[in-house]
Enzyme design. Structure first.
Site, PDB file in Angstrom:
ATOM      1  N   ALA A   1       0.811  -1.219   0.000  1.00  0.00           N
ATOM      2  CA  ALA A   1       0.000   0.000   0.000  1.00  0.00           C
ATOM      3  C   ALA A   1       0.845   1.270   0.000  1.00  0.00           C
ATOM      4  O   ALA A   1       0.301   2.372  -0.123  1.00  0.00           O
ATOM      5  CB  ALA A   1      -0.929   0.015   1.214  1.00  0.00           C
TER       6      ALA A   1
ATOM      7  N   GLY B   1       5.398   0.502  -3.358  1.00  0.00           N
ATOM      8  CA  GLY B   1       4.528  -0.578  -3.783  1.00  0.00           C
ATOM      9  C   GLY B   1       3.622  -0.165  -4.926  1.00  0.00           C
ATOM     10  O   GLY B   1       3.424  -0.930  -5.878  1.00  0.00           O
TER      11      GLY B   1
ATOM     12  N   ASP C   1       0.115  -6.171   3.331  1.00  0.00           N
ATOM     13  CA  ASP C   1       0.394  -4.990   4.138  1.00  0.00           C
ATOM     14  C   ASP C   1      -0.284  -5.190   5.490  1.00  0.00           C
ATOM     15  O   ASP C   1      -0.978  -6.199   5.702  1.00  0.00           O
ATOM     16  CB  ASP C   1      -0.092  -3.710   3.454  1.00  0.00           C
TER      17      ASP C   1
ATOM     18  N   ARG D   1      12.478   4.909   9.321  1.00  0.00           N
ATOM     19  CA  ARG D   1      13.198   5.678  10.337  1.00  0.00           C
ATOM     20  C   ARG D   1      12.472   6.987  10.602  1.00  0.00           C
ATOM     21  O   ARG D   1      12.089   7.700   9.669  1.00  0.00           O
ATOM     22  CB  ARG D   1      14.629   5.962   9.853  1.00  0.00           C
TER      23      ARG D   1
ATOM     24  N   ASN E   1      12.890  -3.310  13.087  1.00  0.00           N
ATOM     25  CA  ASN E   1      12.748  -4.151  11.907  1.00  0.00           C
ATOM     26  C   ASN E   1      13.105  -5.606  12.162  1.00  0.00           C
ATOM     27  O   ASN E   1      12.657  -6.488  11.418  1.00  0.00           O
ATOM     28  CB  ASN E   1      13.594  -3.598  10.761  1.00  0.00           C
TER      29      ASN E   1
ATOM     30  N   ASN F   1      14.759  -0.681   4.657  1.00  0.00           N
ATOM     31  CA  ASN F   1      16.033  -0.383   5.324  1.00  0.00           C
ATOM     32  C   ASN F   1      15.993  -0.680   6.822  1.00  0.00           C
ATOM     33  O   ASN F   1      14.936  -0.576   7.438  1.00  0.00           O
ATOM     34  CB  ASN F   1      16.387   1.094   5.100  1.00  0.00           C
TER      35      ASN F   1
ATOM     36  N   ASP G   1      21.331   2.258  -5.903  1.00  0.00           N
ATOM     37  CA  ASP G   1      22.608   2.967  -5.799  1.00  0.00           C
ATOM     38  C   ASP G   1      23.384   2.864  -7.103  1.00  0.00           C
ATOM     39  O   ASP G   1      24.006   3.831  -7.561  1.00  0.00           O
ATOM     40  CB  ASP G   1      23.427   2.392  -4.643  1.00  0.00           C
TER      41      ASP G   1
ATOM     42  N   HIS H   1      23.885  -0.703   1.902  1.00  0.00           N
ATOM     43  CA  HIS H   1      23.001   0.348   1.394  1.00  0.00           C
ATOM     44  C   HIS H   1      22.823   1.388   2.499  1.00  0.00           C
ATOM     45  O   HIS H   1      21.847   1.402   3.253  1.00  0.00           O
ATOM     46  CB  HIS H   1      21.656  -0.239   0.983  1.00  0.00           C
TER      47      HIS H   1
END
Length: 330
Positions: free
Chosen positions: A14, A18, A43, A93, A106, A132, A160, A188
């Site tokens: 969502a 995505g 989700d 974050r 996470n 992340n 990247d 990353h």
């Protein structure tokens, strides 16, 4: 190409990434123009109503590759018989949040998802982690899915690489299609290292080194590296939102090449489980240059590592080891 239906799971479906990613998949940009898809959109429960609107749009677009579409908040249902799992969803974050706090938040998510993959996905399932800290989230998922080969877990560093390739093209005043074998090493994060040394530019006069095409080694060693490392923050500063379409494009590129293979002589960057190549310790997910054939990646061997590159590899490796220690201690 097989016309058997592929079960493709997108978590965080969502969200902004995505939304862009789903349409790349159903248009055939990820798996090819004749590969049928069973799409599973996962989700958290409060976000599921929004996904229903996306399904309406998919229906209205009349994409012929789309078979069944499943919407769920249950990892067990989502990952059942999955061929590909693209893990976009995670805890973002927030202001004032330390990186260790982000890792902790996470870790629980990717422990649960790793176990669900282990118990319900196909043992051949290929997993790409986008959320992340992507490298360490991929490691957590991998550790919790021992029945799936380590080689089937990866994290997204193609964004990247794409950013680095674009910067070289802009500086050299060439098309991005003429820039080859730019790679990125490591985590990353702000320590990722974009490496131009083994790349080249296709010019009307023939191949040129990146240095020869750009004609500014000071820029290559300083501003180029910093621009790629800080590009995500620059997008947020300008757009007031994080990268979405470019992230979705990079995810599409990553899975496309993993599924269909890389062109002869072309390198791409993937965060994968280290096998000790370039003296990177095993037990971390590290971005390496790879080639891919028949769905299997191979880390490119024998690339020269100069003193500056070694220092950059050491720094990003140290960061990944630190993240691993924090995450696995939780």
């Amino acid at each position: 190409m097989s016309n058997d239906i592929l079960n493709v799971v997108v978590t965080g479906a969502a969200g902004q990434i995505g939304y862009s990613l789903i349409f790349n998949i159903v248009r055939g940009e990820m798996f090819g123009s004749d590969q049928k898809i069973r799409l599973v959109l996962m989700d958290i429960a409060p976000m599921l109503d929004g996904i229903k609107g996306v399904i309406m749009e998919i229906e209205d677009c009349c994409y012929p590759l789309v078979g069944e579409i499943v919407v769920t908040a249950d990892p067990k249902e989502a990952f059942a018989n999955a061929d590909y799992a693209i893990l976009v969803g995670g805890m973002p974050r927030k202001d004032g949040m330390e990186r260790a706090d982000l890792l902790k938040a996470n870790a629980t998510i990717f422990q649960v998802q790793g176990k669900a993959l282990n118990d319900h996905a196909k043992k051949t399932c290929k997993v790409l982690v986008v959320a992340n800290p992507a490298n360490t989230n991929a490691l957590i998922a991998m550790v919790n899915a021992p029945n799936i080969p380590k080689e089937n877990f990866s994290c997204l560093t193609r964004l990247d690489q794409n950013r680095a390739r674009a910067q070289i093209a802009l500086r050299a005043k060439v098309s991005v299609k003429d820039v080859h074998n730019i790679i990125v090493w490591g985590n990353h994060s702000l320590t990722i290292f974009p490496d131009h040394r083994c790349g080249y530019v296709s010019l009307p006069s023939g191949k040129s080194t990146i240095s020869g095409a750009v004609k500014d080694d000071t820029w290559l060693q300083n501003e180029f590296v910093a621009t790629v490392q800080k590009r995500g923050a620059a997008v947020i500063s300008a757009r007031k939102l994080s990268s979405a379409a470019s992230a979705a494009k990079a995810i599409t590129d990553h899975i496309h090449d993993w599924h269909l293979g890389t062109p002869e002589g072309e390198y791409v960057s993937m965060g994968v489980h280290s096998d000790g190549s370039y003296n990177i310790p095993s037990g971390i997910i590290f971005s390496f240059p790879v080639t891919i054939k028949n769905g299997v990646y191979t880390i490119v061997q024998g690339l020269p590592i100069d003193k500056n590159t070694q220092e950059k590899l050491d720094a990003t490796t140290a960061e990944l080891i630190s993240e691993k220690e924090v995450a696995l201690a939780l």
